[in-house]
Design a protein around this motif. Structure first.
Motif, PDB file in Angstrom:
ATOM      1  N   PHE A 119       8.910  25.637  15.417  1.00  0.00           N
ATOM      2  CA  PHE A 119       9.640  26.696  14.876  1.00  0.00           C
ATOM      3  C   PHE A 119      10.640  27.045  15.867  1.00  0.00           C
ATOM      4  CE2 PHE A 119      11.346  30.533  12.875  1.00  0.00           C
ATOM      5  CZ  PHE A 119      11.354  30.267  11.472  1.00  0.00           C
ATOM      6  N   PRO A 120      11.896  26.525  15.891  1.00  0.00           N
ATOM      7  CA  PRO A 120      12.814  26.892  16.832  1.00  0.00           C
ATOM      8  C   PRO A 120      13.031  28.326  16.931  1.00  0.00           C
ATOM      9  CG  PRO A 120      13.603  24.844  15.777  1.00  0.00           C
ATOM     10  CD  PRO A 120      12.510  25.614  14.923  1.00  0.00           C
ATOM     11  N   LEU A 121      13.430  29.139  17.869  1.00  0.00           N
ATOM     12  CA  LEU A 121      14.036  30.400  17.791  1.00  0.00           C
ATOM     13  C   LEU A 121      15.369  30.693  18.131  1.00  0.00           C
ATOM     14  CD1 LEU A 121      11.235  32.107  20.002  1.00  0.00           C
ATOM     15  CD2 LEU A 121      11.156  31.709  17.632  1.00  0.00           C
ATOM     16  N   VAL A 122      15.981  29.561  18.375  1.00  0.00           N
ATOM     17  CA  VAL A 122      17.604  29.506  18.410  1.00  0.00           C
ATOM     18  C   VAL A 122      18.123  28.230  17.392  1.00  0.00           C
ATOM     19  CG1 VAL A 122      17.756  30.708  20.602  1.00  0.00           C
ATOM     20  CG2 VAL A 122      17.603  28.213  20.496  1.00  0.00           C
ATOM     21  N   ASP A 123      19.276  28.341  17.097  1.00  0.00           N
ATOM     22  CA  ASP A 123      20.117  27.270  16.205  1.00  0.00           C
ATOM     23  C   ASP A 123      21.018  26.656  17.423  1.00  0.00           C
ATOM     24  OD1 ASP A 123      18.855  27.344  13.874  1.00  0.00           O
ATOM     25  OD2 ASP A 123      20.006  28.709  13.023  1.00  0.00           O
ATOM     26  N   ALA A 124      21.084  25.320  17.192  1.00  0.00           N
ATOM     27  CA  ALA A 124      22.116  24.704  17.936  1.00  0.00           C
ATOM     28  C   ALA A 124      23.555  25.012  17.481  1.00  0.00           C
ATOM     29  CB  ALA A 124      21.837  23.056  17.568  1.00  0.00           C
ATOM     30  N   GLY A 125      24.376  25.126  18.336  1.00  0.00           N
ATOM     31  CA  GLY A 125      25.719  25.433  18.189  1.00  0.00           C
ATOM     32  C   GLY A 125      25.853  26.947  17.148  1.00  0.00           C
ATOM     33  N   ARG A 126      24.842  27.749  17.008  1.00  0.00           N
ATOM     34  CA  ARG A 126      24.926  29.102  16.579  1.00  0.00           C
ATOM     35  C   ARG A 126      24.635  29.997  17.190  1.00  0.00           C
ATOM     36  NH1 ARG A 126      23.954  28.061   9.940  1.00  0.00           N
ATOM     37  NH2 ARG A 126      25.121  26.071   9.732  1.00  0.00           N
ATOM     38  N   GLY A 127      25.145  31.252  17.162  1.00  0.00           N
ATOM     39  CA  GLY A 127      24.555  32.409  17.969  1.00  0.00           C
ATOM     40  C   GLY A 127      23.601  33.180  17.100  1.00  0.00           C
ATOM     41  N   ILE A 128      23.663  33.204  15.922  1.00  0.00           N
ATOM     42  CA  ILE A 128      22.802  33.871  14.972  1.00  0.00           C
ATOM     43  C   ILE A 128      21.686  32.975  14.498  1.00  0.00           C
ATOM     44  CG2 ILE A 128      22.700  35.530  13.000  1.00  0.00           C
ATOM     45  CD1 ILE A 128      25.553  36.107  13.672  1.00  0.00           C
ATOM     46  N   SER A 151      17.125  36.077  15.200  1.00  0.00           N
ATOM     47  CA  SER A 151      17.585  36.179  16.788  1.00  0.00           C
ATOM     48  C   SER A 151      19.155  36.043  16.822  1.00  0.00           C
ATOM     49  CB  SER A 151      17.018  35.101  17.634  1.00  0.00           C
ATOM     50  OG  SER A 151      17.488  33.951  17.698  1.00  0.00           O
ATOM     51  N   VAL A 152      19.608  36.679  18.049  1.00  0.00           N
ATOM     52  CA  VAL A 152      20.945  36.682  18.162  1.00  0.00           C
ATOM     53  C   VAL A 152      20.964  36.101  19.837  1.00  0.00           C
ATOM     54  CG1 VAL A 152      21.707  38.289  16.760  1.00  0.00           C
ATOM     55  CG2 VAL A 152      21.281  38.883  19.131  1.00  0.00           C
ATOM     56  N   LEU A 153      21.972  35.393  20.067  1.00  0.00           N
ATOM     57  CA  LEU A 153      22.441  34.641  21.501  1.00  0.00           C
ATOM     58  C   LEU A 153      23.870  34.756  22.044  1.00  0.00           C
ATOM     59  CD1 LEU A 153      21.053  31.340  22.147  1.00  0.00           C
ATOM     60  CD2 LEU A 153      23.421  31.680  22.502  1.00  0.00           C
ATOM     61  N   THR A 154      23.974  34.962  23.245  1.00  0.00           N
ATOM     62  CA  THR A 154      25.203  35.196  23.960  1.00  0.00           C
ATOM     63  C   THR A 154      25.078  34.201  24.874  1.00  0.00           C
ATOM     64  OG1 THR A 154      25.295  37.560  23.504  1.00  0.00           O
ATOM     65  CG2 THR A 154      26.756  36.615  25.147  1.00  0.00           C
ATOM     66  N   ALA A 155      25.692  33.057  24.695  1.00  0.00           N
ATOM     67  CA  ALA A 155      25.468  32.038  25.559  1.00  0.00           C
ATOM     68  C   ALA A 155      26.508  31.842  26.849  1.00  0.00           C
ATOM     69  CB  ALA A 155      25.774  30.645  24.882  1.00  0.00           C
ATOM     70  N   VAL A 156      26.022  31.128  27.900  1.00  0.00           N
ATOM     71  CA  VAL A 156      27.065  31.100  29.134  1.00  0.00           C
ATOM     72  C   VAL A 156      27.266  29.474  29.108  1.00  0.00           C
ATOM     73  CG1 VAL A 156      27.236  30.995  31.565  1.00  0.00           C
ATOM     74  CG2 VAL A 156      26.224  32.649  30.534  1.00  0.00           C
ATOM     75  N   PRO A 157      28.543  29.208  28.634  1.00  0.00           N
ATOM     76  CA  PRO A 157      28.992  27.745  28.494  1.00  0.00           C
ATOM     77  C   PRO A 157      28.955  27.110  29.843  1.00  0.00           C
ATOM     78  CG  PRO A 157      30.817  28.986  28.370  1.00  0.00           C
ATOM     79  CD  PRO A 157      29.818  29.972  28.369  1.00  0.00           C
ATOM     80  N   LYS A 158      28.690  25.729  30.009  1.00  0.00           N
ATOM     81  CA  LYS A 158      29.014  25.002  31.116  1.00  0.00           C
ATOM     82  C   LYS A 158      30.263  25.116  32.012  1.00  0.00           C
ATOM     83  CE  LYS A 158      25.819  21.249  29.595  1.00  0.00           C
ATOM     84  NZ  LYS A 158      25.524  19.859  29.307  1.00  0.00           N
ATOM     85  N   GLY A 159      29.868  25.305  33.391  1.00  0.00           N
ATOM     86  CA  GLY A 159      31.007  25.615  34.138  1.00  0.00           C
ATOM     87  C   GLY A 159      31.546  27.023  34.059  1.00  0.00           C
ATOM     88  N   SER A 160      30.982  27.916  33.564  1.00  0.00           N
ATOM     89  CA  SER A 160      31.480  29.150  33.376  1.00  0.00           C
ATOM     90  C   SER A 160      30.263  30.209  34.070  1.00  0.00           C
ATOM     91  CB  SER A 160      31.487  29.735  31.766  1.00  0.00           C
ATOM     92  OG  SER A 160      31.785  31.121  31.845  1.00  0.00           O
ATOM     93  N   ARG A 161      30.805  31.374  34.486  1.00  0.00           N
ATOM     94  CA  ARG A 161      29.778  32.301  35.240  1.00  0.00           C
ATOM     95  C   ARG A 161      29.421  33.273  34.442  1.00  0.00           C
ATOM     96  NH1 ARG A 161      32.390  33.081  41.392  1.00  0.00           N
ATOM     97  NH2 ARG A 161      32.095  30.986  42.233  1.00  0.00           N
TER      98      ARG A 161
END
Length: 304
Positions: A45-54, A65-75
């Motif tokens: 049962f995934p706790l996050v969705d691919a490509g979605r923050g909610i 859940s909600v998610l705040t991602a750090v994209p590749k190459g970003s700080r």
């Protein structure tokens, strides 16, 4: 499967699993763990969705859940979530057609005061799990929700937008502490290779990111050069001025401890480190402990 097990049971199991895996939110988790390692009723049962923050699982009335991602190459995170002037955090709604159902899942969670999980990005595909969090209000004109990060903040949520300055400052401090301390810990552990600076113990669950100058004091910024990776016994000894570290990275144990005769923990855990240099320091010079901060802290040790 989501319909086979009531969503409240899945939510409770997810919170329990995260508590165990992250040692109550002190150890980061990866996207791979969140996507593959949690199961309920014998099913992944995934706790996050691919490509979605909610994450609002199929058939659920509320978000999980909600998610705040750090994209590749970003700080830093790609989204502009931030603390509000009242000391509470804000989480941005998703403003597109695909996000309508997800946003509604957040509104339902807010109305029911359902606990949510927030995965805050520390690095690409690495997250700090902050849980449980609660949505307290929606600010539609700003496309965001007001989020309480602690149970205390949830209880203090006012019915009026007016705050006493002391309360506002307190809420802002607690929000920033919960958000910034995990980032500080993550960076310190990376710099020290997840090993105690004094004894080189390498078990993350037994390590802390210790401040050289306390964060409440001037100069106590949450930066790697003001940090030390310490096992819990050496962290406690450092905080209580039983253990000191000179600016040249030499460890000293307070004289009163050197004169004691006790068991092997005292002898090997503390006394044997007296006069030795730190066993672990960051490879990068720019991340090593700041000598001026070490000197300031060492003076307090000598006065104790």
């Amino acid at each position: 499967m989501s319909g086979a097990v009531p969503e409240e049971h899945v939510r409770a199991a997810a919170l329990q699993w995260l508590s165990e895996v992250t040692f109550d939110g002190t150890v980061p988790v990866t996207r791979d763990q969140l996507s593959n390692d949690f199961s309920v009723g014998g099913f992944r049962f995934p706790l996050v969705d691919a490509g979605r923050g909610i994450r609002r699982p199929a058939g659920w009335s509320t978000a999980l859940s909600v998610l705040t991602a750090v994209p590749k190459g970003s700080r830093g995170p790609v989204y502009d979530d931030a603390e509000g002037p009242d000391g509470y955090h804000r989480y941005k709604l998703r403003r597109d057609a695909r996000g309508a159902a997800e946003n509604e899942g957040l509104r339902t969670a807010m109305t029911r005061q359902t606990p949510l999980i927030w995965f805050k990005g520390l690095a690409p595909s690495v997250y700090q799990a902050i849980f449980p969090v609660y949505l307290m209000a929606e600010e539609d004109e700003l496309s965001q929700f007001v989020m309480a990060l602690t149970e205390e903040q949830r209880r203090l949520w006012p019915t009026s937008s007016r705050f006493e300055e002391n309360l506002r400052r307190y809420l802002l401090t607690t929000t920033r502490r919960r958000l910034h301390q995990p980032v500080f810990a993550y960076r310190v552990m990376q710099a020290y290779g997840t090993r105690c600076a004094v004894c080189s113990l390498g078990h993350r669950e037994l390590l802390d990111a210790a401040h050289i100058v306390p964060d409440a004091e001037e100069g106590g910024a949450a930066v790697v050069t003001n940090g030390l990776a310490l096992c819990k016994i050496h962290h406690a000894a450092y905080d209580r001025h039983i253990l000191g570290i000179r600016p040249d990275y030499t460890v000293e144990i307070h004289q009163r401890l050197l004169e004691e005769i006790d068991g092997p923990m005292l002898r090997h855990g503390l006394q044997d480190h007296h006069g030795r240099t730190l066993m672990t320091i960051p490879t990068a010079r720019a991340q090593r402990p700041d000598p001026d901060r070490l000197h300031r802290r060492y003076d307090l040790f000598r006065q104790a």
